[in-house]
Design an enzyme around this catalytic site. Structure first.
Site: not given
Ligand code: S3P
Length: 435
Positions: A20-21, A93, A167, A317, A344
């Site tokens: 996903k990221s 998010g 993020q 996660d 989250k």
């Molecule tokens: C992600 C970072 C994480 C993770 C999210 C995906 C990303 O969040 O929990 O599912 O793709 O950069 P945080 O940066 O808020 O920890």
């Protein structure tokens, strides 16, 4: 939606869906770049489809070629334009925070929206540094809906985010692309580094210096992205549910293929190994700039362990499903440093605790620590998922190990990150009841 209990042992070989990221980043970076980026293995989950729509609204041409294969023609030097209608991120998010960072570097106006869960999540963590760089936003309580009322060429900053967050790091680096000078980001704990790696693939020079348990990342603006091709590796955070299913159902023996082994994402595998799990990685190879492997998992008799807070970023996660696995282990599993779980897709610390308690598992929260004592799992409860895909899937996995089936109030959010969840569970022998 309900788990069926007890399933017979789980067997089989499955492919992990795209990360996903990396999928979000491939679309966003492709939309900024000059030229045409081909993405294969893209996760076609709802979160990612919202990001595809978002970058289309900013002027990129995004085409679905075939399953997992997408083509993005970026705007290059023309830059992103003001969308005609508000940009809706749904539940995502990552999409929201990264796009807000990237868009801040353009002289455009844009309104952002999200679903009920996303609209309750803190956005000040990206708005504040972006405002320090010169962007301006309008929002109530730093939450969605948010409007960017001023963007454009920003001032580079030196910034240390107060939370370990990939993020936030990514939003600032993306905003740093359209500055004159050096953007410097220091993180005290290393978080997933896909932005740094992928910016490199798009031709942007990103310097990284290790610093204690974290790093300092710098990039020079203005920096321009050149289109490239991205092959998305399998998502270790989705693989976690398949692995958990095999670990908790006696007699199981499965292979989960194509799992990204980036060390900023493998905290769960390290923890499961400490708990005594049979989890073996074979066939290491490179895909899309990352190392991937096939994981062989067998049902294992597990013991509780203590997990230090500095492991949180590499498995942030995975705690809800780890807590489910811990409910089958001998003794206590103590998970420290879980404050970030509260912000989250839902308050995952409270949601995980409530899910386990309702199904007869001995669980406590002490500050930011979650303690799960393994033993008999009675099951039988309907779990509130609070628009949270990972709570929903964790509850269904809990049902596989419980005396009575576990049900969930809403399964629709699972499609945000893992649309193939039910098919893959059925493939390994754990079909779920839709009733
Ligand atoms: C992600 C970072 C994480 C993770 C999210 C995906 C990303 O969040 O929990 O599912 O793709 O950069 P945080 O940066 O808020 O920890």
């Amino acid at each position: 939606m309900k788990s069926k209990t007890p399933p017979k042992s789980l067997k089989g070989r499955v492919q992990t869906p795209g990360d996903k990221s990396i999928s979000h980043r491939a679309l966003i970076f492709g939309a900024l770049a000059e030229g045409v980026t081909h993405i294969t293995g893209l996760l076609e989950g709802d979160d990612i489809l919202h990001t595809a729509d978002a970058v289309r609204a900013f002027g990129a041409k995004v085409k679905h070629v075939s399953l997992g294969h997408w083509q993005v023609e970026g705007v290059g030097s023309a830059g992103w334009r003001s969308p005609k209608t508000p940009v809706d991120f749904g539940n995502a998010g990552t999409g929201a925070r990264l796009v807000m960072g990237a868009a801040a570097g353009f002289d455009i106006q844009v309104s952002y929206l999200g679903d009920a869960s996303l609209s309750s999540r803190p956005m000040g963590r990206v708005l504040e540094p972006l405002e320090q760089m010169g962007a301006k936003f309008d929002s109530a309580d730093n939450k969605l809906p948010i409007a960017q009322i001023q963007g454009g060429r920003l001032n580079p900053i030196q910034y240390t985010p107060p939370h370990a967050s990939a993020q936030v790091k990514s939003a600032i680096l993306l905003a740093g692309l359209n500055t004159i000078g050096t953007t410097e980001l220091t993180e005290t704990r290393l978080t997933r580094d896909h932005t740094e790696n992928m910016l490199g693939s798009f031709g942007v020079k990103v310097l990284r210096k290790p610093k204690d348990k974290g790093q300092t990342v710098t990039l020079e603006g203005p920096a321009h992205l050149q289109a490239t091709n991205i092959k998305v590796p399998g998502d270790p955070s989705s693989a976690a549910f398949l692995i958990a299913a095999a670990l908790v159902v006696p007699g199981s023996d499965i292979i989960v293929e194509n799992v990204m082994m980036n060390p900023t994402r493998t905290g769960l595998f390290e923890t499961l190994t400490e708990m005594g799990a049979f989890i073996r990685a074979d066939n290491f190879r490179r895909s899309g700039g990352e190392t991937i492997a096939d994981l062989h998992i067998r049902h294992s008799k597990l013991r509780g362990v203590t997990i230090p807070s500095d492991r949180v970023p590499s498995m942030v996660d995975e705690y809800p499903v780890l807590a489910v696995i811990a409910a089958t282990a001998r003794g206590q599993t103590i998970m420290h440093g879980l404050a970030e779980l509260r912000v989250k897709e839902s308050d995952r610390l409270a949601g995980t605790h409530a899910m386990l308690m309702a199904n007869g598992v001995d669980t406590n929260i002490d500050g930011d620590t979650l303690i799960v004592t393994g033993g008999k799992i009675t099951g039988g409860a309907k779990v509130k998922t609070h628009h949270d895909h990972r709570l929903a899937m964790s509850a269904l996995i809990l049902g596989l190990a419980a005396d009575k089936p576990v049900s969930i109030d809403d399964s629709s959010m699972i499609a945000t990150s893992f649309p193939a969840f039910f098919d893959l569970m059925a493939t390994i022998g754990a079909p779920m009841d839709v009733s």
